[in-house]
Design a protein around this motif. Structure first.
Motif, PDB file in Angstrom:
ATOM      1  N   UNK A   1      35.468  50.691   3.984  1.00 15.18           N
ATOM      2  CA  UNK A   1      34.791  49.719   4.844  1.00 15.18           C
ATOM      3  C   UNK A   1      33.726  50.429   5.670  1.00 15.18           C
ATOM      4  N   UNK A   2      32.689  49.665   6.001  1.00 16.76           N
ATOM      5  CA  UNK A   2      31.625  50.195   6.857  1.00 16.76           C
ATOM      6  C   UNK A   2      31.779  49.696   8.286  1.00 16.76           C
ATOM      7  N   UNK A   3      32.759  48.819   8.516  1.00 16.98           N
ATOM      8  CA  UNK A   3      33.042  48.306   9.853  1.00 16.98           C
ATOM      9  C   UNK A   3      34.520  48.528  10.153  1.00 16.98           C
ATOM     10  N   UNK A   4      34.899  48.456  11.409  1.00 15.40           N
ATOM     11  CA  UNK A   4      36.315  48.672  11.754  1.00 15.40           C
ATOM     12  C   UNK A   4      37.239  47.701  11.040  1.00 15.40           C
ATOM     13  N   UNK A   5      38.385  48.186  10.588  1.00 18.39           N
ATOM     14  CA  UNK A   5      39.398  47.383   9.907  1.00 18.39           C
ATOM     15  C   UNK A   5      40.270  46.715  10.964  1.00 18.39           C
ATOM     16  N   UNK A   6      40.408  45.389  10.864  1.00 19.36           N
ATOM     17  CA  UNK A   6      41.145  44.633  11.873  1.00 19.36           C
ATOM     18  C   UNK A   6      42.486  44.129  11.350  1.00 19.36           C
ATOM     19  N   UNK A   7      42.650  44.026  10.019  1.00 24.27           N
ATOM     20  CA  UNK A   7      43.911  43.540   9.471  1.00 24.27           C
ATOM     21  C   UNK A   7      44.236  44.295   8.185  1.00 24.27           C
ATOM     22  N   UNK A  23      33.319  43.118   9.747  1.00 20.87           N
ATOM     23  CA  UNK A  23      32.147  42.468   9.161  1.00 20.87           C
ATOM     24  C   UNK A  23      32.530  41.428   8.115  1.00 20.87           C
ATOM     25  N   UNK A  24      33.791  41.021   8.098  1.00 24.24           N
ATOM     26  CA  UNK A  24      34.316  39.958   7.232  1.00 24.24           C
ATOM     27  C   UNK A  24      34.178  40.305   5.759  1.00 24.24           C
ATOM     28  N   UNK A  25      34.700  41.457   5.434  1.00 25.16           N
ATOM     29  CA  UNK A  25      34.769  41.922   4.055  1.00 25.16           C
ATOM     30  C   UNK A  25      36.232  42.192   3.729  1.00 25.16           C
ATOM     31  N   UNK A  26      36.719  41.575   2.657  1.00 26.31           N
ATOM     32  CA  UNK A  26      38.102  41.736   2.227  1.00 26.31           C
ATOM     33  C   UNK A  26      38.134  42.653   1.012  1.00 26.31           C
ATOM     34  N   UNK A  27      39.025  43.627   1.042  1.00 21.69           N
ATOM     35  CA  UNK A  27      39.170  44.565  -0.074  1.00 21.69           C
ATOM     36  C   UNK A  27      40.635  44.633  -0.494  1.00 21.69           C
TER      37      UNK A  27
END
Length: 675
Positions: A1-7, A23-27
């Motif tokens: 991820x390029x943004x902090x992981x929140x979940x 940044x609302x990206x799911x992996x």
């Protein structure tokens, strides 16, 4: 991820990790390989979120995400390559038409598919039968002329077997929207139930418009939880059951609850009156005792009425129910008593069932894809003389009925079962969450899966048993045949061939006869059953012919002699004089038609007016000529008198008037005759 992981969420069944960044990206990650399997972006609600939560339902492969007041549901599609799929999404149910021999199945994507039961051929598909809503229930009417589909939008649609939409039944109330989970067609109308505590009724007389509104059901709030199953008992009984295990018997004509079966429910049995009906005060008291629910669940998922039975004794049963914990229970509707119960599936959280048309067999299925066929022809069918004495309770039967067969039909949960009879065989149609719809017989033999390339044919049971016996005997012969092969080659004791040493240039080695690879291949092939080759027929000329003669097909065996020498034929005339036959003719104007002059040809017959016209016309013409001649004569006589200025005598005038009137009287009958 390029943004902090929140979940972060673990999927234990597939050894995966699901992560969501700011940044609302799911992996989706593979835990063992530590690589990203899939990346999802641009599908989530935009804006700054305050709270984000995950929930993963591993059994159905669905991921639920919440963004403040918005929610997103993601479904994981299974990657299946070695199985036949009838639908792209899990199949929720199917309905049969015995007259047409057709089957309609529905999946969670809202797609309806029409199939032929005899061959498994797909007839047509109807995607988005309820728009964007998910189909949750399928049912058919007693005459099989219409079938019904219920969806999550709270509507029931009425279709014919050609795919035409007739009516749309609105089950939603003003305050809430109810998901339809059960649909039942009665003579009085259509009954729908779902995530609601009340029954929704659509009477037959209201089916006049495209959109039909429900009728008001008289008695409400009988069930304390959602209604999950419906059944009808002729002539006018409606049976409902729900999450709490309470089975209610209604009078469909008066729309009132006449009896409640509460022997196996999460609520304590209320005070019953003389008719076995609970009072309203007791229902209110039981509604407030939710904390005293039993630990075991008594959810009823299916209700089936045994139509061929008419029990009057307390030990006989005509109602079957199943549900949570894998239990099957038999009830007596007339007495309102529980007759028997047994554990059909161990370690099963919930099961479903279906009864054969002749009420001889009971088929149950669980969440693991297992099916069991029970023989219930004589189960809980006691005579009146065997019932207990007055004041004594009939003992509860816990013994299982005869189990005929069991097998695993699907790799996932079975959602619906339909039974029919063909060629003296009991056939079972199963709809599963593994996206397949299959056809079986009662012995566990797979006839086919709807959607496969090859079509099947339903054969009689005797033919199937003969084929299975023949295959079993062939397999036993293959197992009894000794496996012979070439002797094992010692890999250590190896020396080159003498010819390879003496004549290395002219020696050619055969890899299949003198190598380890060839010997092992021959050894592996010797264990297989050799296919018998057809015997040669050397006596036939077309087989014993020269191998170097080119083959010319099936006419090679014909004896063809040399052609006899022929002289040149006489040249036809059109080849010798082509200018006569094939010359281009010039265009010439057509000659004028010459007509014969008058008098050149002698007339064969003479015709005049008197031979062509009728007699009354000729008579009329004669009278007219006489009148004209008389008028001309009178005019000539009057001219000399007018020139001399003399006045005509009155007598002459009267004579002329009389003569003219006489002429008119003679003309009148002629004119009448003409008309």
């Amino acid at each position: 991820h390029v943004a902090p992981v929140v979940q972060v969420l673990f999927n234990r069944s597939k050894a995966q990790v699901i992560s969501f960044s700011k940044d609302k990206v799911l992996r989706i990650w593979d835990v063992q390989l530590q690589v990203c399997l899939q990346r999802l972006a641009g599908i989530f609600p935009k804006g700054q979120e305050v709270s984000t939560r995950f929930f993963m339902h591993e059994d159905t492969g669905r991921l639920l995400l919440s963004f403040n007041s918005a929610m997103t549901l993601l479904a994981m599609k299974a990657e299946i390559r070695d199985r036949v799929l009838s639908h792209d999404m899990p199949v929720i149910g199917a309905v049969l038409n015995e007259k047409l021999g057709q089957l309609v199945s529905g999946c969670q994507a809202g797609c309806l598919t029409f199939w032929l039961l005899e061959s498994g051929q797909r007839l047509r598909q109807m995607p988005d039968a309820h728009g964007s809503a998910e189909v949750t229930a399928l049912a058919t009417d007693p005459g099989a002329d219409r079938f019904y589909t219920g969806a999550t939008d709270g509507f029931v649609r009425v279709w014919d077997w050609g795919g035409h939409l007739y009516h749309e039944l609105n089950c939603n109330s003003i305050s809430s929207s109810a998901e339809v989970s059960q649909v039942l067609a009665l003579k009085q109308g259509v009954v729908a139930a779902g995530f609601s505590k009340n029954v929704t009724m659509f009477k037959s007389k209201s089916f006049r418009e495209r959109r039909v509104e429900p009728s008001e059901w008289k008695e409400q709030d009988v069930h304390q939880d959602e209604i999950l199953s419906l059944a009808s008992c002729p002539p006018h009984s409606l049976i409902t059951a729900g999450y709490d295990g309470v089975i209610s018997v209604w009078n469909s004509s008066s729309e009132s609850c006449t009896r409640q079966l509460m022997q196996r429910c999460s609520q304590p049995p209320p005070n019953l009156d003389s008719e076995g009906r609970s009072s309203r005060s007791s229902r209110r008291r039981s509604a407030g005792k939710g904390a005293d629910e039993a630990e075991a669940s008594f959810t009823v998922t299916r209700l089936r009425v045994l139509d061929t039975r008419k029990p009057r004794a307390r030990g006989s049963a005509n109602l079957v129910s199943c549900g949570a914990n894998g239990f099957v229970r038999f009830w007596n509707l007339h007495q309102g008593a529980l007759v028997a119960e047994f554990l059909a599936h161990t370690q099963a959280s919930s099961i479903i069932m279906e009864v054969s048309p002749d009420c001889q067999h009971l088929v149950t299925a669980d969440g693991g894809g297992f099916i069991k066929v029970w023989h219930i022809a004589d189960y809980c069918l006691d005579s009146a003389g065997q019932q207990a004495a007055d004041g004594e309770e009939e003992p509860l039967v816990t013994e299982r009925p005869a189990l005929e067969s069991e097998w695993q039909a699907h790799s996932d949960q079975i959602n619906d079962i339909r039974l029919t009879e063909r060629q003296d065989r009991l056939l079972i149609v199963t709809a599963s969450s593994d996206c397949s719809l299959s056809l079986w017989d009662s012995f566990g033999n797979l006839i086919g899966t709807f959607g496969q390339e090859e079509h099947w044919k339903i054969e009689p049971l005797s033919v199937v048993l003969e084929r299975l016996e023949r295959e079993r005997q062939e397999q036993e012969l293959e197992d009894d045949e000794p496996q012979t092969g070439p002797p094992a080659v010692d890999e250590t004791d190896w020396s080159p061939d003498e010819r390879a040493v003496t004549d290395p240039k002219g020696f050619r080695i055969s890899a299949w006869n003198s190598s380890l690879l060839g010997s092992r291949y021959a050894e592996a092939g010797s264990g297989r059953r050799q296919r018998r080759q057809p015997e040669t027929l050397p006596d036939l000329a077309f087989i014993a012919q020269d191998r170097h003669t080119p083959a010319i097909g099936p006419f090679n065996s014909l004896s063809i002699s040399d052609f006899t020498e022929m002289r040149d034929p006489k040249q036809p005339d059109f080849l010798a004089h082509p200018d006569v036959y094939f010359r281009d003719k010039e265009f010439s104007k057509p000659l004028p038609v010459q007509t014969a002059a008058m008098g050149e040809n002698k007339l064969q017959a003479q015709f005049d007016d008197r031979t062509l016209l009728p007699k009354y016309v000729l008579d009329y013409e004669t009278q007219i000529k006489k009148y004209q001649a008389f008028a001309v004569t009178n005019k000539e006589k009057e001219q000399p008198q007018s020139k001399a200025g003399a006045r005509r005598p009155s007598g002459q005038v009267g004579l002329a008037g009389q003569t003219v009137s006489k002429m008119q009287q003679q003309q009148r009958p002629l004119s009448k005759h003409k008309h």
